[in-house]
Design a protein around this motif. Sequence first.
Motif, PDB file in Angstrom:
ATOM      1  N   HIS A 158       0.815  -1.212   0.000  1.00 52.84           N
ATOM      2  CA  HIS A 158       0.000   0.000   0.000  1.00 52.84           C
ATOM      3  C   HIS A 158       0.852   1.268   0.000  1.00 52.84           C
ATOM      4  CE1 HIS A 158      -3.656  -2.279   0.517  1.00 52.84           C
ATOM      5  NE2 HIS A 158      -3.085  -2.941   1.499  1.00 52.84           N
ATOM      6  N   ILE A 218       3.320   3.944  -1.823  1.00 52.47           N
ATOM      7  CA  ILE A 218       3.611   4.428  -3.170  1.00 52.47           C
ATOM      8  C   ILE A 218       5.096   4.769  -3.253  1.00 52.47           C
ATOM      9  CG2 ILE A 218       3.074   6.158  -4.930  1.00 52.47           C
ATOM     10  CD1 ILE A 218       0.685   4.317  -4.177  1.00 52.47           C
ATOM     11  N   GLU A 219       5.813   4.010  -4.044  1.00 52.67           N
ATOM     12  CA  GLU A 219       7.238   4.265  -4.241  1.00 52.67           C
ATOM     13  C   GLU A 219       7.415   5.373  -5.278  1.00 52.67           C
ATOM     14  OE1 GLU A 219       9.540   2.974  -2.384  1.00 52.67           O
ATOM     15  OE2 GLU A 219       8.271   1.494  -1.384  1.00 52.67           O
ATOM     16  N   HIS A 224       6.745   4.783  -8.958  1.00 50.17           N
ATOM     17  CA  HIS A 224       5.351   4.517  -9.326  1.00 50.17           C
ATOM     18  C   HIS A 224       4.427   5.692  -9.005  1.00 50.17           C
ATOM     19  CE1 HIS A 224       6.515   0.409 -10.088  1.00 50.17           C
ATOM     20  NE2 HIS A 224       6.981   0.309  -8.851  1.00 50.17           N
ATOM     21  N   ALA A 225       4.998   6.783  -8.562  1.00 49.04           N
ATOM     22  CA  ALA A 225       4.211   7.931  -8.124  1.00 49.04           C
ATOM     23  C   ALA A 225       3.796   8.816  -9.294  1.00 49.04           C
ATOM     24  CB  ALA A 225       5.016   8.753  -7.124  1.00 49.04           C
ATOM     25  N   LYS A 284       5.035   7.720   1.974  1.00 48.50           N
ATOM     26  CA  LYS A 284       4.641   6.777   0.921  1.00 48.50           C
ATOM     27  C   LYS A 284       3.206   6.295   1.127  1.00 48.50           C
ATOM     28  CE  LYS A 284       9.332   5.052   0.214  1.00 48.50           C
ATOM     29  NZ  LYS A 284      10.212   3.866   0.365  1.00 48.50           N
ATOM     30  N   ARG A 298      -1.056   7.736  -1.265  1.00 46.25           N
ATOM     31  CA  ARG A 298      -2.263   7.118  -1.821  1.00 46.25           C
ATOM     32  C   ARG A 298      -3.357   8.160  -2.025  1.00 46.25           C
ATOM     33  NH1 ARG A 298      -3.826   2.508   1.949  1.00 46.25           N
ATOM     34  NH2 ARG A 298      -5.226   1.938   0.242  1.00 46.25           N
TER      35      ARG A 298
END
Length: 132
Positions: free
Chosen positions: A5, A7-8, A11-12, A37, A41
């Motif tokens: 869950h 967000i790196e 991948h953001a 991170k 979300r």
Amino acid sequence: MSSKHLIEYEHASPEVRAVFEDIMATRRVDQVNNFWKALARHPETLRRTWESLKEVMAPDGALDPLTKELLYIAVSVTNNCGYCVASHTAAARKAGMTEAMLGELMAVIGMANETNRLAVGYRVPVDAAFEE
């Protein structure tokens, strides 16, 4: 919440990356921690929380950075936020907190929580001398 869950950076969204980059630049680190991170979300919450935290914890306020971190630890211990205790204890150490200071801080936190509960439980009225 599991790491799936979080967000790196790679991948953001561009909006989240911009906040991550500001966090890294402001803190002089090469990655953001898991708290940010997780907030990524919901980009609006991430941005709002980061902007508020950056303002409140700024080094140029009336309170010095170590005092702010010690206060953050105290509230985090009282609120039982293990993540925040770990994060702000690390930050306090960077700001100069010693083990003796941490020990004394924990004693104050414990005492304040105990006497607060007693005052609430006994419904102690506030002394006139304490009123403004």
